[in-house]
Structures are given as C-alpha cells and as structure tokens.
Design a protein around this motif. Sequence first.
Motif, PDB file in Angstrom:
ATOM      1  N   LEU A  16       0.821  -1.207   0.000  1.00 60.75           N
ATOM      2  CA  LEU A  16       0.000   0.000   0.000  1.00 60.75           C
ATOM      3  C   LEU A  16       0.858   1.262   0.000  1.00 60.75           C
ATOM      4  O   LEU A  16       0.559   2.229  -0.711  1.00 60.75           O
ATOM      5  CB  LEU A  16      -0.924   0.008   1.210  1.00 60.75           C
ATOM      6  CG  LEU A  16      -2.177  -0.840   1.105  1.00 60.75           C
ATOM      7  CD1 LEU A  16      -2.872  -0.905   2.454  1.00 60.75           C
ATOM      8  CD2 LEU A  16      -3.113  -0.277   0.063  1.00 60.75           C
ATOM      9  N   ARG A  20       0.702   3.961  -2.990  1.00 59.30           N
ATOM     10  CA  ARG A  20       0.286   5.324  -2.680  1.00 59.30           C
ATOM     11  C   ARG A  20       1.335   6.320  -3.148  1.00 59.30           C
ATOM     12  O   ARG A  20       1.023   7.360  -3.721  1.00 59.30           O
ATOM     13  CB  ARG A  20       0.039   5.496  -1.175  1.00 59.30           C
ATOM     14  CG  ARG A  20      -0.714   6.787  -0.893  1.00 59.30           C
ATOM     15  CD  ARG A  20      -0.171   7.554   0.301  1.00 59.30           C
ATOM     16  NE  ARG A  20       1.228   7.851   0.286  1.00 59.30           N
ATOM     17  CZ  ARG A  20       1.773   8.945  -0.274  1.00 59.30           C
ATOM     18  NH1 ARG A  20       1.044   9.795  -0.941  1.00 59.30           N
ATOM     19  NH2 ARG A  20       3.069   9.160  -0.198  1.00 59.30           N
ATOM     20  N   ALA A  48       0.041   3.740   5.806  1.00 57.34           N
ATOM     21  CA  ALA A  48      -0.395   2.605   4.985  1.00 57.34           C
ATOM     22  C   ALA A  48      -1.063   1.549   5.861  1.00 57.34           C
ATOM     23  O   ALA A  48      -2.096   0.984   5.494  1.00 57.34           O
ATOM     24  CB  ALA A  48       0.794   2.010   4.234  1.00 57.34           C
TER      25      ALA A  48
END
Length: 66
Positions: A16, A20, A48
């Motif tokens: 994640l 991102r 995250a």
Amino acid sequence: MPPPHIAMDDPRVLALARERQQLSHEGVFNPTWEELTDEEREQSLPDARNYLKAAIRAGLIPEGNG
C-alpha cells in the motif's frame, strides 16, 4: 469493533505504501518509492497500515494476511 492487529512489516502495508507513493508521483510528480530515502519510506508505513486497518473494518478486504 476494535481495529485488527496488523504488524508494520505485513507485506500488504509495504504494498500500500509503495502504490500510494506511485499515485502521488503520477499525480503531482512527487518522488517514486525508489527515490525516497529509507527514513521517508519508514515514515510512510504507519499511514499505509492505518489505511489497511480501515479497509478491513469497512469490509472492503478480508482480515487475513495476504
């Protein structure tokens, strides 16, 4: 419902954080994950992890490790 326990080294947290950062790079040309310092990478992991906890609580993804 208490938030699920998710270790900072859960591979989903790293995935994640990386994605991102990639979205940020593509949107406003921030550095890619590879261009971040080790410290900057480490600082991105708590957010995250929290997003992962929120997605689990919202029922968007299952709780089990991926």
